[in-house]
Design a protein around this motif. Structure first.
Motif, PDB file in Angstrom:
ATOM      1  N   GLY A  41       0.818  -1.174  -0.037  1.00  0.00           N
ATOM      2  CA  GLY A  41      -0.017   0.018   0.003  1.00  0.00           C
ATOM      3  C   GLY A  41       0.873   1.219   0.151  1.00  0.00           C
ATOM      4  N   ARG A  42       0.172   2.389  -0.354  1.00  0.00           N
ATOM      5  CA  ARG A  42       0.760   3.523  -0.469  1.00  0.00           C
ATOM      6  C   ARG A  42       1.557   4.241   0.844  1.00  0.00           C
ATOM      7  N   ASP A  43       0.913   3.806   2.089  1.00  0.00           N
ATOM      8  CA  ASP A  43       1.519   4.494   3.243  1.00  0.00           C
ATOM      9  C   ASP A  43       2.838   3.735   3.466  1.00  0.00           C
ATOM     10  N   GLN A  44       3.002   2.576   3.329  1.00  0.00           N
ATOM     11  CA  GLN A  44       4.258   1.643   3.522  1.00  0.00           C
ATOM     12  C   GLN A  44       5.249   2.077   2.470  1.00  0.00           C
ATOM     13  N   ILE A  45       4.744   2.120   1.152  1.00  0.00           N
ATOM     14  CA  ILE A  45       5.743   2.715   0.119  1.00  0.00           C
ATOM     15  C   ILE A  45       6.242   4.125   0.247  1.00  0.00           C
ATOM     16  N   ALA A  46       5.376   4.868   0.873  1.00  0.00           N
ATOM     17  CA  ALA A  46       5.627   6.336   1.094  1.00  0.00           C
ATOM     18  C   ALA A  46       6.856   6.358   2.217  1.00  0.00           C
ATOM     19  N   ARG A  47       6.814   5.433   3.008  1.00  0.00           N
ATOM     20  CA  ARG A  47       7.705   5.270   4.277  1.00  0.00           C
ATOM     21  C   ARG A  47       9.132   4.781   3.439  1.00  0.00           C
ATOM     22  N   TRP A  48       9.059   3.662   2.611  1.00  0.00           N
ATOM     23  CA  TRP A  48      10.139   3.204   2.163  1.00  0.00           C
ATOM     24  C   TRP A  48      10.788   4.354   1.216  1.00  0.00           C
ATOM     25  N   ASN A  49      10.092   5.061   0.457  1.00  0.00           N
ATOM     26  CA  ASN A  49      10.495   6.125  -0.339  1.00  0.00           C
ATOM     27  C   ASN A  49      11.359   7.246   0.534  1.00  0.00           C
ATOM     28  N   GLN A  50      10.785   7.429   1.747  1.00  0.00           N
ATOM     29  CA  GLN A  50      11.509   8.404   2.642  1.00  0.00           C
ATOM     30  C   GLN A  50      12.926   7.785   3.074  1.00  0.00           C
ATOM     31  N   SER A  51      12.953   6.512   3.279  1.00  0.00           N
ATOM     32  CA  SER A  51      13.986   6.060   4.038  1.00  0.00           C
ATOM     33  C   SER A  51      15.073   5.432   2.897  1.00  0.00           C
TER      34      SER A  51
END
Length: 101
Positions: A41-51
């Motif tokens: 999902g986008r929320d977890q992918i957003a966290r990966w994108n940041q880290s």
């Protein structure tokens, strides 16, 4: 093979540091796997994108692309404050993963 639009947008958004455009390349229920770590999902992918991606100023360059058996394998060069080197991005050609497919 021509680079699929979703992959092109993924790379362009990363290189531009455009998190909004990057996340818009994924459907709400997308799945991303990175070196054995899974993000749903986008929320977890957003966290990966940041880290691991835009958050560490990654720059991507497509080295090659091939299609076989319903998947797309993209060889990319990655440079940034995180991982530097080459890797493969393997994606299923399905609208449930990438909006443009």
């Amino acid at each position: 093979m021509t680079t699929p639009d979703a992959i092109r947008r993924f790379v362009e958004a990363t290189n531009a540091g455009d998190t909004k455009a990057f996340l818009e390349t994924f459907t709400a229920d997308a799945f991303l796997s990175d070196w054995g770590r899974s993000f749903q999902g986008r929320d977890q992918i957003a966290r990966w994108n940041q880290s691991d991606n835009i958050g560490v100023q990654s720059r991507l360059r497509i080295l090659g692309i091939a299609a076989a058996d319903g998947t797309c394998r993209v060889r990319i060069a990655v440079e940034g404050n995180g991982f530097n080197g080459e890797g493969d991005m393997v994606s299923r050609w399905t609208a449930s993963v990438y909006r443009a497919w």
